[in-house]
Design a protein around this motif. Structure first.
Motif: not given
Length: 222
Positions: A134-139, A175-184, A141-150
């Motif tokens: 959560l605190d990693n500024p260079k977090f 998603t804002d905190k981690l700066n996730l690519p919403i469309d992706k 993103y991965s598809r597998l993270f998205a599946i885990g989150f979902y």
């Protein structure tokens, strides 16, 4: 300097841990997951986290549904993790803890915890590990993270993931905190759900084919 592990190295490692042939129908599933895990593991910005672990476990469980022999699935999963130098027990243990936690929380409570992880309910190791992500500024993103989150939110409330508008509104703070690519993220989850449906349809066809084959054998005997 250590030599960067290649996809070929990872595949070789995999087959050292699992030396039985893989059912041809599922071989592509295993190899795609292996390559995806490999590419993340050699990415300098990637750090595995508990939600990613859950995504790996859920992907494997869902897409290997119906695999035979059933007894080989455990060996294949362990080999996937060990092929990139990871501990399969850590993947499973942390995934199970997270899923159990999700069943006890509302979707909003779950998002609140992901934004501010606490040590409640025996979640000390999970909370510390997730806090680091959560605190990693260079977090990364991965598809597998998205599946885990979902999967977490689906476990909390299966209806919330069916409503795109409510789902998007709920997850926005994270998603804002981690700066996730919403469309992706949306595209990855749409593809995940589509592939699950294809797997379900494939299993139905296989079951029908096996039943028809069984009837033909019985007719020949009689």
């Amino acid at each position: 300097m250590d030599k960067l592990r290649t996809v070929s190295d990872t595949k070789r490692n995999f087959y050292q841990h699992h030396n039985r042939p893989i059912n041809s129908i599922y071989r592509r599933v295993v190899e795609e997951l292996m390559v995806e895990m490999h590419l993340l593991s050699v990415n300098v910005d990637f750090r595995p986290d508990p939600v990613y672990y859950l995504g790996v476990c859920q992907s494997f469980t869902q897409f290997m549904n119906g695999y035979t022999p059933e007894s080989d699935k455990d060996s294949i999963f362990k080999a996937l993790c060990k092929s990139i130098g990871d501990n399969p027990d850590e993947y499973r243990q942390k995934s199970e803890i997270l899923l159990n936690f999700a069943t006890q929380k509302s979707p909003q409570d779950l998002i609140n915890w992901l934004l501010n992880p606490t040590h409640d309910n025996g979640l000390e190791s999970i909370a510390e590990h997730w806090r680091y992500a959560l605190d990693n500024p260079k977090f990364k993103y991965s598809r597998l993270f998205a599946i885990g989150f979902y999967s977490l939110l689906e476990k909390s409330d299966v209806e919330i993931v069916k409503d795109e508008e409510k789902f998007a509104e709920l997850i926005k703070p994270l998603t804002d905190k981690l700066n996730l690519p919403i469309d992706k993220l949306k595209k990855d989850l749409d593809l995940y759900r589509s592939n699950l449906e294809k797997i379900s349809q494939m299993l139905i066809v296989l079951a029908d084919t096996l039943e028809a084959s069984k009837k033909k054998r019985l007719e020949k005997v009689n």
